[in-house]
Write a protein that holds these residues in place. Structure first.
Motif, PDB file in Angstrom:
ATOM      1  N   ALA B  63       0.823  -1.208   0.000  1.00  0.00           N
ATOM      2  CA  ALA B  63       0.000   0.000   0.000  1.00  0.00           C
ATOM      3  C   ALA B  63       0.856   1.256   0.000  1.00  0.00           C
ATOM      4  CB  ALA B  63      -0.925  -0.019   1.208  1.00  0.00           C
ATOM      5  N   GLU B  64       2.039   1.179   0.593  1.00  0.00           N
ATOM      6  CA  GLU B  64       2.823   2.404   0.769  1.00  0.00           C
ATOM      7  C   GLU B  64       3.873   2.632  -0.314  1.00  0.00           C
ATOM      8  OE1 GLU B  64       2.928   0.917   4.407  1.00  0.00           O
ATOM      9  OE2 GLU B  64       0.987   1.889   4.472  1.00  0.00           O
ATOM     10  N   ALA B  65       4.262   1.584  -0.983  1.00  0.00           N
ATOM     11  CA  ALA B  65       5.401   1.748  -1.883  1.00  0.00           C
ATOM     12  C   ALA B  65       5.057   1.263  -3.282  1.00  0.00           C
ATOM     13  CB  ALA B  65       6.592   0.961  -1.344  1.00  0.00           C
ATOM     14  N   PRO B  66       5.657   1.861  -4.275  1.00  0.00           N
ATOM     15  CA  PRO B  66       5.321   1.489  -5.660  1.00  0.00           C
ATOM     16  C   PRO B  66       6.226   0.401  -6.239  1.00  0.00           C
ATOM     17  CG  PRO B  66       6.639   3.459  -5.656  1.00  0.00           C
ATOM     18  CD  PRO B  66       6.592   2.985  -4.236  1.00  0.00           C
ATOM     19  N   HIS B  67       6.627  -0.578  -5.429  1.00  0.00           N
ATOM     20  CA  HIS B  67       7.572  -1.569  -5.942  1.00  0.00           C
ATOM     21  C   HIS B  67       6.992  -2.435  -7.045  1.00  0.00           C
ATOM     22  CE1 HIS B  67      10.425  -0.297  -3.174  1.00  0.00           C
ATOM     23  NE2 HIS B  67       9.979  -0.929  -2.119  1.00  0.00           N
ATOM     24  N   HIS B  68       5.667  -2.577  -7.034  1.00  0.00           N
ATOM     25  CA  HIS B  68       5.064  -3.380  -8.097  1.00  0.00           C
ATOM     26  C   HIS B  68       5.318  -2.753  -9.461  1.00  0.00           C
ATOM     27  CE1 HIS B  68       2.062  -0.398  -6.873  1.00  0.00           C
ATOM     28  NE2 HIS B  68       1.705  -0.389  -8.126  1.00  0.00           N
ATOM     29  N   MET B  69       5.517  -1.424  -9.460  1.00  0.00           N
ATOM     30  CA  MET B  69       5.775  -0.744 -10.725  1.00  0.00           C
ATOM     31  C   MET B  69       7.088  -1.190 -11.345  1.00  0.00           C
ATOM     32  SD  MET B  69       3.174   1.157 -10.968  1.00  0.00           S
ATOM     33  CE  MET B  69       3.227   2.714 -11.776  1.00  0.00           C
ATOM     34  N   THR B 268       0.575 -17.545 -11.155  1.00  0.00           N
ATOM     35  CA  THR B 268       1.790 -17.182 -10.445  1.00  0.00           C
ATOM     36  C   THR B 268       1.438 -16.002  -9.554  1.00  0.00           C
ATOM     37  OG1 THR B 268       3.195 -17.884 -12.258  1.00  0.00           O
ATOM     38  CG2 THR B 268       4.145 -16.347 -10.701  1.00  0.00           C
ATOM     39  N   LEU B 269       1.771 -16.118  -8.290  1.00  0.00           N
ATOM     40  CA  LEU B 269       1.394 -15.071  -7.340  1.00  0.00           C
ATOM     41  C   LEU B 269       2.653 -14.526  -6.677  1.00  0.00           C
ATOM     42  CD1 LEU B 269      -0.984 -13.663  -5.849  1.00  0.00           C
ATOM     43  CD2 LEU B 269      -0.866 -15.472  -4.181  1.00  0.00           C
ATOM     44  N   LEU B 270       2.824 -13.230  -6.797  1.00  0.00           N
ATOM     45  CA  LEU B 270       3.965 -12.569  -6.169  1.00  0.00           C
ATOM     46  C   LEU B 270       3.437 -11.479  -5.261  1.00  0.00           C
ATOM     47  CD1 LEU B 270       5.981 -11.927  -9.457  1.00  0.00           C
ATOM     48  CD2 LEU B 270       6.287 -13.847  -7.926  1.00  0.00           C
ATOM     49  N   SER B 271       4.209 -11.106  -4.265  1.00  0.00           N
ATOM     50  CA  SER B 271       3.833  -9.914  -3.526  1.00  0.00           C
ATOM     51  C   SER B 271       5.083  -9.114  -3.237  1.00  0.00           C
ATOM     52  CB  SER B 271       3.090 -10.272  -2.243  1.00  0.00           C
ATOM     53  OG  SER B 271       3.954 -10.897  -1.343  1.00  0.00           O
ATOM     54  N   VAL B 272       4.918  -7.816  -3.199  1.00  0.00           N
ATOM     55  CA  VAL B 272       6.067  -6.956  -2.913  1.00  0.00           C
ATOM     56  C   VAL B 272       5.812  -6.200  -1.625  1.00  0.00           C
ATOM     57  CG1 VAL B 272       6.972  -6.644  -5.227  1.00  0.00           C
ATOM     58  CG2 VAL B 272       5.082  -5.251  -4.480  1.00  0.00           C
ATOM     59  N   LYS B 273       6.892  -5.884  -0.953  1.00  0.00           N
ATOM     60  CA  LYS B 273       6.801  -5.148   0.305  1.00  0.00           C
ATOM     61  C   LYS B 273       7.950  -4.165   0.364  1.00  0.00           C
ATOM     62  CE  LYS B 273       4.364  -6.575   4.158  1.00  0.00           C
ATOM     63  NZ  LYS B 273       3.344  -7.402   3.515  1.00  0.00           N
ATOM     64  N   ALA B 274       7.643  -3.009   0.880  1.00  0.00           N
ATOM     65  CA  ALA B 274       8.715  -2.060   1.117  1.00  0.00           C
ATOM     66  C   ALA B 274       9.385  -2.437   2.421  1.00  0.00           C
ATOM     67  CB  ALA B 274       8.142  -0.660   1.207  1.00  0.00           C
ATOM     68  N   ILE B 275      10.624  -2.053   2.572  1.00  0.00           N
ATOM     69  CA  ILE B 275      11.216  -2.238   3.892  1.00  0.00           C
ATOM     70  C   ILE B 275      11.373  -0.873   4.533  1.00  0.00           C
ATOM     71  CG2 ILE B 275      12.341  -4.463   3.652  1.00  0.00           C
ATOM     72  CD1 ILE B 275      14.813  -3.096   2.782  1.00  0.00           C
ATOM     73  N   PRO B 276      11.099  -0.814   5.802  1.00  0.00           N
ATOM     74  CA  PRO B 276      11.151   0.481   6.487  1.00  0.00           C
ATOM     75  C   PRO B 276      12.542   1.093   6.392  1.00  0.00           C
ATOM     76  CG  PRO B 276      10.931  -1.343   8.039  1.00  0.00           C
ATOM     77  CD  PRO B 276      10.702  -1.903   6.696  1.00  0.00           C
ATOM     78  N   ASP B 277      12.569   2.387   6.323  1.00  0.00           N
ATOM     79  CA  ASP B 277      13.811   3.084   6.035  1.00  0.00           C
ATOM     80  C   ASP B 277      14.904   2.857   7.064  1.00  0.00           C
ATOM     81  OD1 ASP B 277      14.259   4.207   3.721  1.00  0.00           O
ATOM     82  OD2 ASP B 277      13.405   6.169   4.152  1.00  0.00           O
ATOM     83  N   GLU B 278      14.594   3.173   8.273  1.00  0.00           N
ATOM     84  CA  GLU B 278      15.642   3.130   9.292  1.00  0.00           C
ATOM     85  C   GLU B 278      15.297   2.091  10.337  1.00  0.00           C
ATOM     86  OE1 GLU B 278      18.576   5.207   9.682  1.00  0.00           O
ATOM     87  OE2 GLU B 278      18.205   5.449   7.542  1.00  0.00           O
ATOM     88  N   ASP B 279      15.165   0.874   9.890  1.00  0.00           N
ATOM     89  CA  ASP B 279      14.862  -0.185  10.842  1.00  0.00           C
ATOM     90  C   ASP B 279      16.180  -0.747  11.373  1.00  0.00           C
ATOM     91  OD1 ASP B 279      14.044  -2.432  12.212  1.00  0.00           O
ATOM     92  OD2 ASP B 279      12.365  -2.787  10.848  1.00  0.00           O
ATOM     93  N   LYS B 280      16.553  -0.285  12.535  1.00  0.00           N
ATOM     94  CA  LYS B 280      17.878  -0.630  13.077  1.00  0.00           C
ATOM     95  C   LYS B 280      18.018  -2.134  13.286  1.00  0.00           C
ATOM     96  CE  LYS B 280      20.112   3.137  13.231  1.00  0.00           C
ATOM     97  NZ  LYS B 280      19.446   4.329  13.751  1.00  0.00           N
ATOM     98  N   GLU B 281      16.950  -2.742  13.777  1.00  0.00           N
ATOM     99  CA  GLU B 281      17.037  -4.164  14.100  1.00  0.00           C
ATOM    100  C   GLU B 281      17.252  -4.998  12.843  1.00  0.00           C
ATOM    101  OE1 GLU B 281      14.388  -6.784  16.760  1.00  0.00           O
ATOM    102  OE2 GLU B 281      13.841  -4.696  17.176  1.00  0.00           O
ATOM    103  N   LEU B 282      16.469  -4.673  11.839  1.00  0.00           N
ATOM    104  CA  LEU B 282      16.566  -5.403  10.582  1.00  0.00           C
ATOM    105  C   LEU B 282      17.928  -5.161   9.945  1.00  0.00           C
ATOM    106  CD1 LEU B 282      14.386  -7.164   9.357  1.00  0.00           C
ATOM    107  CD2 LEU B 282      13.785  -5.309   7.837  1.00  0.00           C
ATOM    108  N   GLU B 283      18.400  -3.961  10.115  1.00  0.00           N
ATOM    109  CA  GLU B 283      19.680  -3.606   9.525  1.00  0.00           C
ATOM    110  C   GLU B 283      20.791  -4.463  10.096  1.00  0.00           C
ATOM    111  OE1 GLU B 283      20.286   0.533   9.633  1.00  0.00           O
ATOM    112  OE2 GLU B 283      22.283   0.415   8.751  1.00  0.00           O
ATOM    113  N   LYS B 284      20.674  -4.742  11.389  1.00  0.00           N
ATOM    114  CA  LYS B 284      21.686  -5.564  12.023  1.00  0.00           C
ATOM    115  C   LYS B 284      21.602  -7.004  11.538  1.00  0.00           C
ATOM    116  CE  LYS B 284      21.585  -3.857  16.340  1.00  0.00           C
ATOM    117  NZ  LYS B 284      21.268  -4.073  17.757  1.00  0.00           N
ATOM    118  N   LEU B 285      20.397  -7.439  11.209  1.00  0.00           N
ATOM    119  CA  LEU B 285      20.193  -8.846  10.897  1.00  0.00           C
ATOM    120  C   LEU B 285      20.598  -9.216   9.483  1.00  0.00           C
ATOM    121  CD1 LEU B 285      16.779  -9.506  12.532  1.00  0.00           C
ATOM    122  CD2 LEU B 285      18.932 -10.578  13.083  1.00  0.00           C
ATOM    123  N   LEU B 286      20.380  -8.316   8.573  1.00  0.00           N
ATOM    124  CA  LEU B 286      20.547  -8.688   7.179  1.00  0.00           C
ATOM    125  C   LEU B 286      21.766  -8.002   6.586  1.00  0.00           C
ATOM    126  CD1 LEU B 286      16.840  -8.283   6.145  1.00  0.00           C
ATOM    127  CD2 LEU B 286      18.011 -10.390   6.656  1.00  0.00           C
TER     128      LEU B 286
END
Lengths: 249, 362
Positions: B63-69, B268-286
């Motif tokens: 809903a928030e990001a145009p990644h499907h484009m 075929t079913l795909l879904s896209v998701k934005a990742i939050p900009d400054e997600d510190k926790e995720l940043e550490k993990l990936l």
């Protein structure tokens, strides 16, 4: 075939005459392979060479089933020529294309065709007919969401079951109804069903060795006791492996 | 590097040899299917070759990001590069404008050679006697270059050249003002009638791209059964023609049960998701979190003419932009846990992630 897989064991008696079988699946795990299995089983059982299958396809064209069944060792084209397999393609010739018949979505006409086919069969074929529907949720779409129309259709099919001793096999997706308050369609279908087969993904996600699990609830007609079996499966091109959880080495 | 092997059976035919079909942009797949490219080389590999002809591809939007484009643009561009007719429907006032934002195929030769040279030099300096292996390497590179006809890499910063857009093959529809879906259905039907399926040679291939199908600015967006029956009839029509339909939709605008129905109808079913900009926790993990622009989830892979499901090793992939130009998909890599940070041993990364958001899987 003769030794029987876990699924055959769970389905019970060799032919399903007079039973209603409901298959339920979800987006993650498709139960279509069970449909193919039953289709093959009803067409290729040696003692019942008079078996007839009436297949109503909302989901896929004939070529799809033909290719799959050929892998399973059953030639649908030949069966079609021998008048043992009747295929109704409701995928392309879309009922809502015809302006005048919008109210019923073409289901009444479809039932008429099925009934005509069955009553035109010679006597010796009449007692082992299988009617298969793939799948009910698309039939609902064809009926523009009218649950009553679909239920009427199913009840008519059910009368065929009792009249001729046909069996009725239908596929539906139960995750569609999971957050409906009163999902009358799926509840009614489950009520109609003598055998309920549900395909689910494993709780731990899908793996390449285990494609999901099947739960078979067989409420036998003569027995008052329900038989519940639960096992896992792996789908392959020409067969399906069934096994109890943890029993694979 | 980034791609999971989908399925290898010892009995599968080697299609690499039978690769060259009469038209560019077509490839033989298993079970008598034909593939066309999604316009993203990595996605093609993940899906086992591309989108099957006759399949309905659906993308659930964020809903928030145009990644499907991103996916939509590459899909459309790839078709135009191969000279395949295109039908594009969008809820915007002037859909033709969107064609100006399509990416252009990258010039492979330059890019490749600039890539390869430093490697080669370094290798030669280390051990010149391995030169013959580099020869082999080059050879495989070249055969890959040949395959690039099937799938181009697209430079997202370069607009597609006029010559591809001027063709008469492009049909644009605005679905904003139409009160119902009859017109769209008719347009799709006439478009698809150009590509009837017959056993034998395929003369041409069509692509249908429908953007944000149930967007609220469309008047029919509250008629769920009408939309469902359109999707059903589109699926039926596409299945019997040599075309692929690519539909994106915002799932949260549909009722949950209706949304599930759409998902069932997709091949075929795909879904896209934005990742939050400054997600510190995720940043550490990936690892490589800074380069990620979003996540792609492969929920269902088309299985036409077969009952065997495609099980991917990883269903969640990160969307990255290489040099801000090329879209690549990579498996998520868990970053090594930083010992010096003093976090307790018990709280491993995967646990905290899976509890945080269920969409990530490792």
């Amino acid at each position: 075939m003769e030794q029987g897989t876990l699924l055959d064991e769970a389905l019970g008696s060799l032919h399903l005459s007079g039973r209603v079988v409901l298959l339920e699946d979800c987006v993650e795990t498709s139960a279509a392979f069970v449909l193919h299995h039953i289709l093959k089983r009803s067409l290729s059982q040696p003692p019942h060479s008079s078996n007839v299958v009436v297949f109503v396809a909302f989901a896929h064209p004939f070529s799809h089933y033909d290719r799959i069944l050929r892998r399973l060792g059953c030639n649908l084209v030949v069966q079609k020529d021998n008048n043992r397999f009747f295929f109704f393609d409701v995928l392309v010739d879309c009922p809502d294309g015809e302006e005048g018949k919008n109210s019923d979505g073409g289901l009444v006409a479809l039932y008429g065709k099925i009934q005509k086919t069955i009553s035109a069969l010679p006597q010796e074929n009449k007692n082992c007919i299988t009617v298969m529907i793939d799948d009910i949720s698309l039939m609902e779409v064809a009926a523009k969401g009218s649950t009553n129309l679909v239920l009427d259709f199913l009840h008519y099919c059910h009368t065929l079951v009792s009249e001729f001793g046909c069996s009725l096999v239908m596929l539906n997706h139960d995750d569609i109804y999971s957050d409906t308050v009163r999902p009358s369609l799926i509840l009614q279908m489950e009520y109609l069903a003598d055998i309920l087969i549900r395909a689910e993904p494993l709780a731990t996600g899908l793996a390449s060795d285990v494609h999901g699990q099947l739960t078979v609830l067989n409420s036998g007609k003569e027995r008052s006791r329900n038989k519940l079996s639960n096992f896992q499966f792996k789908v392959k091109e020409n067969s399906v492996e069934y096994f109890y959880p943890g029993s694979r080495t | 590097m980034s791609v999971t092997k989908t399925r290898t059976s010892s009995f599968s035919r080697n299609f690499a040899s039978a690769n060259s079909s009469q038209i560019p942009g077509l490839k033989h797949g298993p079970n008598g299917t034909m593939f066309i490219s999604s316009g993203i080389p990595d996605l093609d590999k993940i899906l086992g070759g591309g989108f099957s002809l006759g399949s309905l591809v659906m993308v659930m939007e964020d809903a928030e990001a145009p990644h499907h484009m991103l996916l939509l643009r590459n899909f459309m561009s790839q078709g135009l590069v191969h000279n395949q007719p295109l039908l594009y429907a969008s809820p915007s006032k002037d859909p033709r404008q969107f064609l100006g934002t399509l990416p252009s195929p990258a010039v492979p030769k330059d890019d490749k050679s600039s890539h390869r040279d430093p490697d080669q030099e370094k290798g030669l300096r280390i051990a010149w006697q391995y030169k013959k292996y580099f020869g082999e390497n080059q050879h495989s590179f070249d055969s890959q270059g040949g395959k690039h006809e099937f799938c181009n890499e697209f430079d997202l910063r370069k607009p597609l050249e006029r010559q591809f857009l001027s063709g008469k093959h492009i049909d644009c529809i605005s679905i904003q003002d139409s009160p119902n879906l009859v017109t769209l259905n008719d347009r799709c039907a006439t478009f698809l009638s150009q590509f009837p399926r017959s056993d034998g040679s395929i003369s041409s291939v069509g692509r249908i791209a429908i953007q944000s199908f149930c967007a609220p600015q469309c008047e029919f967006s509250n008629m769920e059964w009408e939309m469902l029956s359109f999707v059903r009839s589109l699926k039926g029509m596409v299945r019997s023609s040599n075309a692929v339909a690519f539909v994106t939709f915002p799932p949260n605008l549909l009722s949950p049960s209706s949304c599930k129905r759409w998902q069932h109808m997709a091949d075929t079913l795909l879904s896209v998701k934005a990742i939050p900009d400054e997600d510190k926790e995720l940043e550490k993990l990936l690892t490589g979190y800074q380069d990620m622009v979003g996540l792609l989830n492969v929920q269902k892979v088309a299985r036409l003419n077969t009952q065997v499901p495609v099980i991917l090793e990883a269903t969640t992939l990160s969307i990255k932009l290489k040099k801000r130009r090329f879209m690549v998909l990579e498996c998520l890599n868990q970053a090594p846990i930083d010992g010096s940070s003093g976090s307790s041993y018990g709280t491993t990364g995967s646990c905290s992630v899976s509890s945080k958001s269920g969409t990530l899987d490792f």
